[in-house]
Design a protein around this motif. Structure first.
Motif, PDB file in Angstrom:
ATOM      1  N   LYS A   1     -86.510 -14.671 110.544  1.00 19.23           N
ATOM      2  CA  LYS A   1     -86.197 -14.607 109.110  1.00 19.23           C
ATOM      3  C   LYS A   1     -84.850 -13.925 108.882  1.00 19.23           C
ATOM      4  O   LYS A   1     -84.052 -14.365 108.051  1.00 19.23           O
ATOM      5  N   ILE A   2     -84.593 -12.853 109.619  1.00 20.58           N
ATOM      6  CA  ILE A   2     -83.306 -12.158 109.496  1.00 20.58           C
ATOM      7  C   ILE A   2     -82.175 -13.104 109.861  1.00 20.58           C
ATOM      8  O   ILE A   2     -81.193 -13.238 109.131  1.00 20.58           O
ATOM      9  N   ASN A   3     -82.308 -13.783 110.976  1.00 19.55           N
ATOM     10  CA  ASN A   3     -81.281 -14.721 111.424  1.00 19.55           C
ATOM     11  C   ASN A   3     -81.083 -15.855 110.419  1.00 19.55           C
ATOM     12  O   ASN A   3     -79.961 -16.270 110.152  1.00 19.55           O
ATOM     13  N   GLN A   4     -82.178 -16.324 109.833  1.00 20.34           N
ATOM     14  CA  GLN A   4     -82.105 -17.407 108.836  1.00 20.34           C
ATOM     15  C   GLN A   4     -81.325 -16.965 107.600  1.00 20.34           C
ATOM     16  O   GLN A   4     -80.469 -17.699 107.099  1.00 20.34           O
ATOM     17  N   ILE A   5     -81.615 -15.763 107.106  1.00 22.78           N
ATOM     18  CA  ILE A   5     -80.915 -15.238 105.929  1.00 22.78           C
ATOM     19  C   ILE A   5     -79.421 -15.128 106.219  1.00 22.78           C
ATOM     20  O   ILE A   5     -78.586 -15.554 105.419  1.00 22.78           O
ATOM     21  N   VAL A   6     -79.071 -14.564 107.373  1.00 23.03           N
ATOM     22  CA  VAL A   6     -77.660 -14.422 107.737  1.00 23.03           C
ATOM     23  C   VAL A   6     -76.991 -15.790 107.811  1.00 23.03           C
ATOM     24  O   VAL A   6     -75.917 -15.997 107.246  1.00 23.03           O
ATOM     25  N   ALA A   7     -77.630 -16.732 108.477  1.00 21.73           N
ATOM     26  CA  ALA A   7     -77.043 -18.073 108.629  1.00 21.73           C
ATOM     27  C   ALA A   7     -76.812 -18.736 107.275  1.00 21.73           C
ATOM     28  O   ALA A   7     -75.734 -19.296 107.025  1.00 21.73           O
ATOM     29  N   GLU A   8     -77.799 -18.667 106.411  1.00 19.89           N
ATOM     30  CA  GLU A   8     -77.681 -19.310 105.093  1.00 19.89           C
ATOM     31  C   GLU A   8     -76.567 -18.692 104.262  1.00 19.89           C
ATOM     32  O   GLU A   8     -75.800 -19.396 103.608  1.00 19.89           O
ATOM     33  N   GLU A   9     -76.457 -17.378 104.271  1.00 19.28           N
ATOM     34  CA  GLU A   9     -75.423 -16.717 103.474  1.00 19.28           C
ATOM     35  C   GLU A   9     -74.035 -16.890 104.088  1.00 19.28           C
ATOM     36  O   GLU A   9     -73.052 -17.021 103.363  1.00 19.28           O
ATOM     37  N   MET A  10     -73.947 -16.914 105.401  1.00 24.58           N
ATOM     38  CA  MET A  10     -72.650 -17.133 106.052  1.00 24.58           C
ATOM     39  C   MET A  10     -72.139 -18.544 105.801  1.00 24.58           C
ATOM     40  O   MET A  10     -70.937 -18.785 105.840  1.00 24.58           O
ATOM     41  N   ASP A  11     -73.029 -19.477 105.526  1.00 19.39           N
ATOM     42  CA  ASP A  11     -72.635 -20.863 105.256  1.00 19.39           C
ATOM     43  C   ASP A  11     -72.073 -21.056 103.850  1.00 19.39           C
ATOM     44  O   ASP A  11     -71.532 -22.113 103.541  1.00 19.39           O
ATOM     45  N   ILE A  12     -72.216 -20.044 102.984  1.00 20.56           N
ATOM     46  CA  ILE A  12     -71.673 -20.127 101.625  1.00 20.56           C
ATOM     47  C   ILE A  12     -70.292 -19.462 101.623  1.00 20.56           C
ATOM     48  O   ILE A  12     -70.167 -18.265 101.866  1.00 20.56           O
ATOM     49  N   ARG A  13     -69.274 -20.259 101.372  1.00 20.47           N
ATOM     50  CA  ARG A  13     -67.908 -19.745 101.421  1.00 20.47           C
ATOM     51  C   ARG A  13     -67.662 -18.645 100.398  1.00 20.47           C
ATOM     52  O   ARG A  13     -68.071 -18.751  99.240  1.00 20.47           O
ATOM     53  N   SER A  14     -67.001 -17.592 100.854  1.00 22.56           N
ATOM     54  CA  SER A  14     -66.562 -16.496  99.990  1.00 22.56           C
ATOM     55  C   SER A  14     -65.141 -16.116 100.373  1.00 22.56           C
ATOM     56  O   SER A  14     -64.723 -16.330 101.506  1.00 22.56           O
ATOM     57  N   LYS A  15     -64.431 -15.542  99.430  1.00 23.07           N
ATOM     58  CA  LYS A  15     -63.098 -15.037  99.741  1.00 23.07           C
ATOM     59  C   LYS A  15     -63.199 -13.766 100.586  1.00 23.07           C
ATOM     60  O   LYS A  15     -62.385 -13.538 101.471  1.00 23.07           O
ATOM     61  N   LEU A  16     -64.197 -12.935 100.277  1.00 23.41           N
ATOM     62  CA  LEU A  16     -64.311 -11.619 100.908  1.00 23.41           C
ATOM     63  C   LEU A  16     -65.578 -11.498 101.746  1.00 23.41           C
ATOM     64  O   LEU A  16     -66.664 -11.903 101.304  1.00 23.41           O
ATOM     65  N   ILE A  17     -65.430 -10.877 102.935  1.00 26.43           N
ATOM     66  CA  ILE A  17     -66.625 -10.631 103.746  1.00 26.43           C
ATOM     67  C   ILE A  17     -67.497  -9.554 103.093  1.00 26.43           C
ATOM     68  O   ILE A  17     -68.699  -9.494 103.353  1.00 26.43           O
ATOM     69  N   GLU A  18     -66.907  -8.761 102.219  1.00 29.88           N
ATOM     70  CA  GLU A  18     -67.690  -7.792 101.459  1.00 29.88           C
ATOM     71  C   GLU A  18     -68.735  -8.515 100.602  1.00 29.88           C
ATOM     72  O   GLU A  18     -69.880  -8.075 100.495  1.00 29.88           O
ATOM     73  N   HIS A  19     -68.322  -9.605 100.015  1.00 32.35           N
ATOM     74  CA  HIS A  19     -69.205 -10.408  99.163  1.00 32.35           C
ATOM     75  C   HIS A  19     -70.342 -11.010  99.983  1.00 32.35           C
ATOM     76  O   HIS A  19     -71.508 -10.965  99.581  1.00 32.35           O
ATOM     77  N   VAL A  20     -70.017 -11.550 101.132  1.00 31.26           N
ATOM     78  CA  VAL A  20     -71.028 -12.138 102.011  1.00 31.26           C
ATOM     79  C   VAL A  20     -72.013 -11.073 102.485  1.00 31.26           C
ATOM     80  O   VAL A  20     -73.228 -11.265 102.460  1.00 31.26           O
ATOM     81  N   GLY A  21     -71.490  -9.943 102.922  1.00 31.25           N
ATOM     82  CA  GLY A  21     -72.348  -8.857 103.404  1.00 31.25           C
ATOM     83  C   GLY A  21     -73.309  -8.372 102.341  1.00 31.25           C
ATOM     84  O   GLY A  21     -74.482  -8.117 102.612  1.00 31.25           O
ATOM     85  N   TYR A  22     -72.820  -8.260 101.109  1.00 29.82           N
ATOM     86  CA  TYR A  22     -73.675  -7.807 100.014  1.00 29.82           C
ATOM     87  C   TYR A  22     -74.779  -8.824  99.720  1.00 29.82           C
ATOM     88  O   TYR A  22     -75.920  -8.449  99.479  1.00 29.82           O
TER      89      TYR A  22
END
Length: 117
Positions: A56-77
């Protein structure tokens, strides 16, 4: 009782960055996740339902990393928020997003952000 579960070195190829080229070319990222919870019940039961599912942790990370953001701060949050919302019993969580070989005009291995809640 509090315990920690870590899933480290989640490797993703993603398209984050402020530069237009980063959205087209992409780059390598690594994400580390740490969750403090109580998984005492799993000591006796030996059942996945009594702990945090790493999948589940890996799935959440994968799904959010697949959504483009300008900032890695945004992705991490976004990752942190989903961990808090979707995983039962989270007492504390920590997300580290590492961007390898960032285009910042110098010879740099990586940049990283760490967010805790």
């Amino acid at each position: 009782m509090q315990h920690t579960i870590e899933v480290n070195g989640i490797k993703r190829y993603a398209y984050h960055g402020c530069l237009e080229e980063e959205g087209k070319i992409g780059g390598h990222y690594t994400v580390d996740v740490s969750i403090v919870t109580d998984f005492t019940a799993s000591f006796a039961s030996d059942e996945l339902s009594d702990t945090v599912d790493y999948v589940k942790i890996n799935q959440i990370v994968a799904e959010e990393m697949d959504i483009r953001s300008k900032l890695i701060e945004h992705v991490g949050y976004r990752i942190l928020q989903r961990l808090q919302k979707e995983i039962d019993g989270v007492i504390h969580s920590r997300v580290k997003v590492i961007k390898h070989c960032p285009p910042i005009g110098g010879d740099v291995n990586d940049v990283a952000i760490i967010i805790e809640q």
